[in-house]
Design an enzyme around this catalytic site. Sequence first.
Site, PDB file in Angstrom:
ATOM      1  N   PHE A 171      26.555  10.570 -18.769  1.00  0.00           N
ATOM      2  CA  PHE A 171      26.652  11.407 -19.962  1.00  0.00           C
ATOM      3  C   PHE A 171      27.634  12.534 -19.675  1.00  0.00           C
ATOM      4  O   PHE A 171      27.371  13.390 -18.830  1.00  0.00           O
ATOM      5  CB  PHE A 171      25.308  11.987 -20.412  1.00  0.00           C
ATOM      6  CG  PHE A 171      25.467  12.742 -21.705  1.00  0.00           C
ATOM      7  CD1 PHE A 171      25.454  12.076 -22.918  1.00  0.00           C
ATOM      8  CD2 PHE A 171      25.698  14.110 -21.711  1.00  0.00           C
ATOM      9  CE1 PHE A 171      25.663  12.760 -24.117  1.00  0.00           C
ATOM     10  CE2 PHE A 171      25.907  14.803 -22.908  1.00  0.00           C
ATOM     11  CZ  PHE A 171      25.882  14.126 -24.111  1.00  0.00           C
ATOM     12  N   ASP A 189      30.678  16.276 -12.346  1.00  0.00           N
ATOM     13  CA  ASP A 189      30.194  16.902 -13.581  1.00  0.00           C
ATOM     14  C   ASP A 189      28.841  17.535 -13.264  1.00  0.00           C
ATOM     15  O   ASP A 189      27.822  16.861 -13.235  1.00  0.00           O
ATOM     16  CB  ASP A 189      30.079  15.855 -14.696  1.00  0.00           C
ATOM     17  CG  ASP A 189      29.544  16.452 -16.002  1.00  0.00           C
ATOM     18  OD1 ASP A 189      29.006  17.574 -15.970  1.00  0.00           O
ATOM     19  OD2 ASP A 189      29.660  15.786 -17.043  1.00  0.00           O
ATOM     20  N   LYS A 218      26.893  24.728 -19.673  1.00  0.00           N
ATOM     21  CA  LYS A 218      25.462  25.006 -19.852  1.00  0.00           C
ATOM     22  C   LYS A 218      25.027  26.311 -19.190  1.00  0.00           C
ATOM     23  O   LYS A 218      25.376  27.370 -19.679  1.00  0.00           O
ATOM     24  CB  LYS A 218      24.639  23.798 -19.404  1.00  0.00           C
ATOM     25  CG  LYS A 218      24.902  22.592 -20.310  1.00  0.00           C
ATOM     26  CD  LYS A 218      23.807  21.562 -20.360  1.00  0.00           C
ATOM     27  CE  LYS A 218      24.046  20.592 -21.511  1.00  0.00           C
ATOM     28  NZ  LYS A 218      24.342  19.241 -21.146  1.00  0.00           N
TER      29      LYS A 218
HETATM   30  C1  LIG Z   1      25.480  18.466 -21.751  1.00  0.00           C
HETATM   31  C2  LIG Z   1      26.383  17.738 -20.851  1.00  0.00           C
HETATM   32  C3  LIG Z   1      27.746  17.564 -21.171  1.00  0.00           C
HETATM   33  C4  LIG Z   1      28.340  17.995 -22.492  1.00  0.00           C
HETATM   34  O1  LIG Z   1      28.251  19.356 -22.736  1.00  0.00           O
HETATM   35  P1  LIG Z   1      28.425  19.904 -24.242  1.00  0.00           P
HETATM   36  O2  LIG Z   1      28.449  21.395 -24.079  1.00  0.00           O
HETATM   37  O3  LIG Z   1      27.250  19.407 -25.029  1.00  0.00           O
HETATM   38  O4  LIG Z   1      29.705  19.355 -24.767  1.00  0.00           O
HETATM   39  C5  LIG Z   1      28.535  16.925 -20.236  1.00  0.00           C
HETATM   40  N1  LIG Z   1      28.046  16.487 -19.070  1.00  0.00           N
HETATM   41  C6  LIG Z   1      26.750  16.645 -18.731  1.00  0.00           C
HETATM   42  C7  LIG Z   1      26.268  16.162 -17.403  1.00  0.00           C
HETATM   43  C8  LIG Z   1      25.865  17.259 -19.621  1.00  0.00           C
HETATM   44  O5  LIG Z   1      24.576  17.372 -19.296  1.00  0.00           O
END
Ligand SMILES: *Cc1c(COP(=O)(O)O)cnc(C)c1O
Length: 403
Positions: free
Chosen positions: A146, A231, A260
């Site tokens: 994701f 990520d 985040k």
């Molecule tokens: C939430 C998330 C994203 C995307 O972030 P947004 O601010 O919603 O665009 C990308 N990678 C990971 C691992 C995430 O948990």
Amino acid sequence: MSELKRVLDLMDSYSAKNYSPLPVNIVEAQGCWVWTEPGRKDDHKYLDCLSAYGALNQGYNHPRIANAAIKQIETGVTVTSRAFLNTPMADLCKILSEVTEKEKVLLMNTGAEAVESAIKIARKWGYKKKGIPEGKAKVIVSANNFHGRTISIVGFSTEDQYKDGFGPFTPGFEIIPFGDIEALENAIDENTCAFMTEPAQGEAGIIFPPEGFLKKAKELCEKNSILLIADEIQSGFGRTGKLFCSQWENVIPDMYVLAKALGGGYPLSAVTCDEEVMGVLNPGDHGSTFGGNPFCSAIALEAVKIVLDEDLIENSRKMGEYMLEELRKIDSPYITDVRGRGLWIAIELNTSARPFCEKLQEEHHILCKETHNNIIRIAPPLTITKEEIDWALEAFRTVLLKS
Ligand SMILES: *Cc1c(COP(=O)(O)O)cnc(C)c1O
């Protein structure tokens, strides 16, 4: 008409239906707790075990973050053209460089934007530094990833729903099974510029790769001049009981993608990497109106400091270990697995998790959200205390034993 009914009606009439929220209208919040009516009465109080998917590691309304926000608003400077400078942006770049041990920092706003930026940087590095022929750069990614919701990103998702109806997609990506080092080795070719992965997959259900995978992946990347992009948008800033999840394998990736919790409850994201890589970006190559805005930068600066100097990482590790241990003691006919690290825990069930989440909300005032139908994800703010966890555990026991 109750406020909840009014909000439900408005959402039904006017909002896009891209979420199916629980009927919980949050109007006030503090620390790990939210209230659904003004006045902060116990009847309307809930424990938030989702923390906006990890965007609230510091808890709601942390006084230092609130203070940073108010102070910055009082200067009158919340956003300026990037044609000019601002102080918070400069200070934030320095602290992010230090904590990630990378020379350079690019500031953006959302997670998906930072991921897109990382891909752009990696591709350009591939062409300009590695000598990949124009238009041929390949990025390897993991199945069940994701990374966000833009067209390019959903194009390399393995989740059918994320892609359905949104094509055509961006070429240049190859998907390998998550945690499969042989598959990574086989996927690498002379046109590969990067391997991008979550060090542990959050949305997929808090799944860690086999022990040693990230370390071996880093070695393979080094040997083949490929950038390892981690990520850490969800796994970073203490969530797993380390500042970054990659540290569980003593790996420093070539590029971090952060968002985040970095924003402490406000939208701010970043890519960090060394000058050899970031240096491919020249003035005009990339940009964002709100990227590096002084308001969110001032807040993020404080948000990072809080994670470092308020023992949130240690608390995440200790409380996470305790919670995992206690959850594993629950002798439930529904539980097939309890796993996680730090305050990032998944309870996997042999049945749909939604009714359990509804019961936790309605009868026990705990907010959790299922992921992948049969998994309950627990990710409270990292400020949570043992008392609060004990209170939550009692509810989990009741719901999982008797449902
Ligand atoms: C939430 C998330 C994203 C995307 O972030 P947004 O601010 O919603 O665009 C990308 N990678 C990971 C691992 C995430 O948990």
